[in-house]
Design a protein around this motif. Sequence first.
Motif, PDB file in Angstrom:
ATOM      1  N   VAL A 187      53.932   6.761 -12.937  1.00 37.61           N
ATOM      2  CA  VAL A 187      54.656   7.185 -11.734  1.00 37.61           C
ATOM      3  C   VAL A 187      54.698   6.104 -10.660  1.00 37.61           C
ATOM      4  CG1 VAL A 187      52.643   8.269 -10.664  1.00 37.61           C
ATOM      5  CG2 VAL A 187      54.921   9.127 -10.116  1.00 37.61           C
ATOM      6  N   GLY A 188      53.669   5.249 -10.581  1.00 36.16           N
ATOM      7  CA  GLY A 188      53.665   4.165  -9.590  1.00 36.16           C
ATOM      8  C   GLY A 188      53.350   4.648  -8.186  1.00 36.16           C
TER       9      GLY A 188
ATOM     10  N   TYR B  13      54.937  16.347 -12.984  1.00 35.30           N
ATOM     11  CA  TYR B  13      53.588  15.830 -13.194  1.00 35.30           C
ATOM     12  C   TYR B  13      53.700  14.317 -13.356  1.00 35.30           C
ATOM     13  CZ  TYR B  13      52.295  20.691 -14.035  1.00 35.30           C
ATOM     14  OH  TYR B  13      52.084  22.040 -13.890  1.00 35.30           O
ATOM     15  N   GLY B  14      53.117  13.587 -12.417  1.00 29.35           N
ATOM     16  CA  GLY B  14      53.194  12.131 -12.446  1.00 29.35           C
ATOM     17  C   GLY B  14      51.899  11.530 -12.942  1.00 29.35           C
ATOM     18  N   VAL B  15      51.938  10.830 -14.065  1.00 31.22           N
ATOM     19  CA  VAL B  15      50.749  10.226 -14.658  1.00 31.22           C
ATOM     20  C   VAL B  15      50.652   8.765 -14.228  1.00 31.22           C
ATOM     21  CG1 VAL B  15      49.623   9.556 -16.822  1.00 31.22           C
ATOM     22  CG2 VAL B  15      50.783  11.772 -16.641  1.00 31.22           C
ATOM     23  N   GLU B  16      49.470   8.360 -13.777  1.00 29.20           N
ATOM     24  CA  GLU B  16      49.281   6.965 -13.343  1.00 29.20           C
ATOM     25  C   GLU B  16      47.851   6.521 -13.661  1.00 29.20           C
ATOM     26  OE1 GLU B  16      49.626   3.446 -12.598  1.00 29.20           O
ATOM     27  OE2 GLU B  16      51.456   4.566 -12.120  1.00 29.20           O
ATOM     28  N   VAL B  17      47.725   5.413 -14.402  1.00 34.26           N
ATOM     29  CA  VAL B  17      46.409   4.911 -14.777  1.00 34.26           C
ATOM     30  C   VAL B  17      45.822   3.966 -13.732  1.00 34.26           C
ATOM     31  CG1 VAL B  17      47.299   2.944 -16.079  1.00 34.26           C
ATOM     32  CG2 VAL B  17      45.067   3.903 -16.661  1.00 34.26           C
TER      33      VAL B  17
ATOM     34  N   LYS C   6      55.346  20.257  -5.177  1.00 31.83           N
ATOM     35  CA  LYS C   6      56.323  19.944  -6.221  1.00 31.83           C
ATOM     36  C   LYS C   6      55.859  18.845  -7.173  1.00 31.83           C
ATOM     37  CE  LYS C   6      60.121  22.438  -5.418  1.00 31.83           C
ATOM     38  NZ  LYS C   6      60.843  23.207  -6.460  1.00 31.83           N
ATOM     39  N   ILE C   7      55.089  17.880  -6.658  1.00 32.90           N
ATOM     40  CA  ILE C   7      54.662  16.734  -7.455  1.00 32.90           C
ATOM     41  C   ILE C   7      53.138  16.691  -7.515  1.00 32.90           C
ATOM     42  CG2 ILE C   7      54.687  14.215  -7.705  1.00 32.90           C
ATOM     43  CD1 ILE C   7      57.300  14.183  -6.126  1.00 32.90           C
ATOM     44  N   GLU C   8      52.600  16.688  -8.729  1.00 35.40           N
ATOM     45  CA  GLU C   8      51.154  16.602  -8.930  1.00 35.40           C
ATOM     46  C   GLU C   8      50.834  15.294  -9.649  1.00 35.40           C
ATOM     47  OE1 GLU C   8      47.545  18.943 -11.289  1.00 35.40           O
ATOM     48  OE2 GLU C   8      49.414  19.994 -10.805  1.00 35.40           O
ATOM     49  N   ILE C   9      49.952  14.503  -9.072  1.00 32.28           N
ATOM     50  CA  ILE C   9      49.579  13.217  -9.657  1.00 32.28           C
ATOM     51  C   ILE C   9      48.356  13.394 -10.549  1.00 32.28           C
ATOM     52  CG2 ILE C   9      48.938  10.826  -9.199  1.00 32.28           C
ATOM     53  CD1 ILE C   9      51.775  11.628  -8.260  1.00 32.28           C
ATOM     54  N   LEU C  10      48.474  12.942 -11.795  1.00 30.69           N
ATOM     55  CA  LEU C  10      47.380  12.996 -12.761  1.00 30.69           C
ATOM     56  C   LEU C  10      46.886  11.580 -13.016  1.00 30.69           C
ATOM     57  CD1 LEU C  10      49.028  15.467 -15.317  1.00 30.69           C
ATOM     58  CD2 LEU C  10      47.571  16.028 -13.361  1.00 30.69           C
ATOM     59  N   LYS C  11      45.596  11.334 -12.815  1.00 25.73           N
ATOM     60  CA  LYS C  11      45.041   9.992 -12.948  1.00 25.73           C
ATOM     61  C   LYS C  11      44.519   9.749 -14.358  1.00 25.73           C
ATOM     62  CE  LYS C  11      43.513   9.912  -8.100  1.00 25.73           C
ATOM     63  NZ  LYS C  11      43.731  11.332  -7.771  1.00 25.73           N
ATOM     64  N   GLY C  12      44.997   8.673 -14.984  1.00 29.40           N
ATOM     65  CA  GLY C  12      44.532   8.316 -16.315  1.00 29.40           C
ATOM     66  C   GLY C  12      45.687   7.972 -17.238  1.00 29.40           C
TER      67      GLY C  12
END
Length: 272
Positions: A91-92, A110-114, A134-140
Amino acid sequence: MSSRVTSHVCLSLPVTENSPATKPAWCLEVIMESDKKKEAAPRMTADARDLCAQFTTASYARMKADTARVQAYERAIKIHAKGKVVLDIGVGGDALLAIMCVRAGAKKVYGVEVNRKSAVAAEATVQKLGLKNKIEILKGYSTDLKIPTCDLVVHEIIGNIASREGVALAIYDIYKRGIIPPNADTKDYNKRSIPQKSSTFIAPACMPGDEYWETHPRILAPPENWPMIKFEGFPWEDSVISKEFKLLEEIRFDAMPNLKPDPVSLKHNGFE
């Protein structure tokens, strides 16, 4: 790291179905012949996971400034995201594509970002815009996370050689785990991914002259046993020997393969 002595240099031009590129941003030196050593430079890893974790704010700024690509994604998202639950892989910090999806009418993203710094920045961006519901950030990494079922995946983890950043494995994984289910009628993944296809084209090129090296004294060194170097700001118009780019690799995201290890219909067109 080899010196500038080389006889084989290749430009890579990744093109996605919804975002036709106009020119390559980097040169890839695919055969390095000299054993002479240059000044030590930062060494990158060949592992796509580590590569993605190395992206900086400047990296995302360059991608955001690519107007043609951004507008192409926006057009596709406006058509396909309305009423959908969307997964955004990579997602950045700006959450650019995730925000586009919400503005296009997506129910949830769902925004994934490592990259941890980018994930924190994305959360701050979402909070500032009032889009936290509306937007949930998931780390990994997407392959390590438990992700709810979604209707559509958007992603821009396309490398200079498209598969370089691990996009094939990432999409294969979410299809295999049923995070993005196939279409009920056709059993394929048509219109389940933006983009739906990514192709990498190559052409032979000369090494840049002294003027380039005076302005770019340090380049990113390749990993051990990885015969590829990135040249930022490569003067491609003056260096390409043949303007006829040839297909190197094609990745299709509209179908999941039946057999491994061919994730997402990866085809190398005879090149190794």
